[in-house]
Design an enzyme around this catalytic site. Sequence first.
Site, PDB file in Angstrom:
ATOM      1  N   SER A  23      71.964  70.718  93.743  1.00  0.00           N
ATOM      2  CA  SER A  23      70.956  70.909  92.684  1.00  0.00           C
ATOM      3  C   SER A  23      70.134  69.649  92.469  1.00  0.00           C
ATOM      4  O   SER A  23      68.905  69.695  92.341  1.00  0.00           O
ATOM      5  CB  SER A  23      71.643  71.280  91.365  1.00  0.00           C
ATOM      6  N   ARG A  27      65.867  68.623  93.233  1.00  0.00           N
ATOM      7  CA  ARG A  27      65.001  68.104  92.166  1.00  0.00           C
ATOM      8  C   ARG A  27      64.418  66.744  92.517  1.00  0.00           C
ATOM      9  O   ARG A  27      63.223  66.491  92.306  1.00  0.00           O
ATOM     10  CB  ARG A  27      65.782  68.027  90.856  1.00  0.00           C
ATOM     11  N   SER A 170      69.373  80.689  82.940  1.00  0.00           N
ATOM     12  CA  SER A 170      69.144  80.321  84.340  1.00  0.00           C
ATOM     13  C   SER A 170      68.473  78.961  84.419  1.00  0.00           C
ATOM     14  O   SER A 170      67.351  78.772  83.941  1.00  0.00           O
ATOM     15  CB  SER A 170      68.254  81.363  85.026  1.00  0.00           C
ATOM     16  N   ASP A 318      78.521  78.941  89.637  1.00  0.00           N
ATOM     17  CA  ASP A 318      78.790  78.725  91.060  1.00  0.00           C
ATOM     18  C   ASP A 318      80.281  78.562  91.352  1.00  0.00           C
ATOM     19  O   ASP A 318      80.692  78.591  92.518  1.00  0.00           O
ATOM     20  CB  ASP A 318      78.028  77.488  91.553  1.00  0.00           C
ATOM     21  N   LYS A 345      73.369  86.943  93.506  1.00  0.00           N
ATOM     22  CA  LYS A 345      73.394  85.627  94.172  1.00  0.00           C
ATOM     23  C   LYS A 345      73.192  85.836  95.674  1.00  0.00           C
ATOM     24  O   LYS A 345      72.666  86.869  96.087  1.00  0.00           O
ATOM     25  CB  LYS A 345      74.720  84.925  93.867  1.00  0.00           C
TER      26      LYS A 345
HETATM   27  C1  S3P Z   1      71.005  76.335  90.349  1.00  0.00           C
HETATM   28  C2  S3P Z   1      71.141  77.219  89.294  1.00  0.00           C
HETATM   29  C3  S3P Z   1      72.023  78.393  89.338  1.00  0.00           C
HETATM   30  C4  S3P Z   1      73.034  78.275  90.473  1.00  0.00           C
HETATM   31  C5  S3P Z   1      72.412  77.834  91.756  1.00  0.00           C
HETATM   32  C6  S3P Z   1      71.766  76.472  91.593  1.00  0.00           C
HETATM   33  C7  S3P Z   1      70.067  75.210  90.213  1.00  0.00           C
HETATM   34  O1  S3P Z   1      71.238  79.552  89.552  1.00  0.00           O
HETATM   35  O2  S3P Z   1      73.714  79.501  90.652  1.00  0.00           O
HETATM   36  O3  S3P Z   1      73.386  77.763  92.778  1.00  0.00           O
HETATM   37  O4  S3P Z   1      70.124  74.265  91.021  1.00  0.00           O
HETATM   38  O5  S3P Z   1      69.254  75.243  89.273  1.00  0.00           O
HETATM   39  P1  S3P Z   1      70.589  80.378  88.333  1.00  0.00           P
HETATM   40  O6  S3P Z   1      69.529  79.558  87.709  1.00  0.00           O
HETATM   41  O7  S3P Z   1      70.016  81.610  88.975  1.00  0.00           O
HETATM   42  O8  S3P Z   1      71.724  80.688  87.401  1.00  0.00           O
END
Ligand code: S3P
Length: 434
Positions: A23, A27, A170, A318, A345
């Site tokens: 993640s 970013r 989300s 996750d 997912k």
């Molecule tokens: C993530 C947010 C989550 C997660 C994904 C990574 C992110 O998804 O399941 O693996 O990096 O912002 P959602 O925003 O759909 O919950």
Amino acid sequence: MTKRTIVPARKVSGLVEVPGDKSISHRYALLAALANGRSEITGYAAAADCQSTLNCLKRLGVRVERSSGASAGQVAITGAGLDGLRRSRRTLDAENSGTTMRLITGILAGQSFDSTLTGDASLRKRPMRRVIEPLTRMGAHIVARDGNFAPLKIEGAALRAIHYTLPVASAQVKSAVLLAGLFAEGETSVEEPVRTRDHTEVALSEFGASMRRTGRTVSITGRTPLQPRKVAIPGDLSSAVFFLAAALVLPESDLIVHNVGLNPTRTAVLDVLCSWGAAIKIVSVHGESGELVGDVSIQHSPLTGGVLSGAVVAQLIDELPMLAALGPYTERGVEIRDAAELRIKESDRIAVLAANLRHMGAHVEERPDGLRVEGKGAGRLHGAEIDPADDHRMAMAFTIAALGAYSPSVIRDAECVAISYPDFFSVLDRIVER
Ligand code: S3P
């Protein structure tokens, strides 16, 4: 397509490092591409998903330097400022990465050029209306198949600031709106029903954006230039969880995971495991570019199991596959509710979990928004042929469950782990004793 045999094991032990956080990697890459100058990132995730983000950025005219082999975690990105992206003549491909698609859509919505964005067969089935809807309110023009699915045709537009209340918890949707907010005049704010991972907010502040948080609302003032940074990415706790779970499955285990991200919006999984009886300790925590980092030690301990429902589910999203697959190793079993998001997912994770756990002999009740997996009383798991449905987290969760079974298992299409963790099997081999 590689089949991988998983032979039951006795313990995991030693010290292990996991690759950079997926993640955070997305970013930093995106913000570095919008900053004025050259950013240097260390610990960039080995995940195929994060390479998808770099590939899209290259197509948008951003200079991306990444070495191969041992130094692949070092990435230099030279941004040309908020208005420095260039139109890609070819379709941008986010491949399997939902984060790439949803976050980049937020950025592309505010450009002065048009873009087309697609993904692989799995990503083209995942809902995009959730980002299209708020971005359209900001003035974006996005056309999707059936209004919901990629390919997305994004016509760049002048955006206006909005206040948006997220209908689903989300982090990806929150991030898409905040990134679009970078290009809007005025203050864009997003209110979330439950606090989700806040890496976008943290990273935006690190790169110099003007951010504010009040309770569950986060706001960004648009058009503030971003500054290039030197940033280090901690190990991915969501990858580390598979090794922590291995220690809980295998008696006599004693493991330390070194240099892992401990952002409080990601550590709910550690709280849950501790509340189930896991002997987990966090040692030597320090701050790194606004993120917490530390070492996590774990010793094998019996688990009670329990019910996971309500607000915490979004913070465990996750890790739920691994927690569900731990069910047969717990006293009372594991029940997951309020988790319908798992069905959209990389695979329908509720269905794939239920089917494969049953193949291994577990007793499972599948429900629309979750599942109940019976505990130890229902008997020990046996080996089985597992179909992870091309979903990296399924392949890793069932590998760990298979380590504690009484006969070998086979994981089909095991190479899908590369989406988040290409070296998963070789690292596991180093810490496992049979
Ligand atoms: C993530 C947010 C989550 C997660 C994904 C990574 C992110 O998804 O399941 O693996 O990096 O912002 P959602 O925003 O759909 O919950």
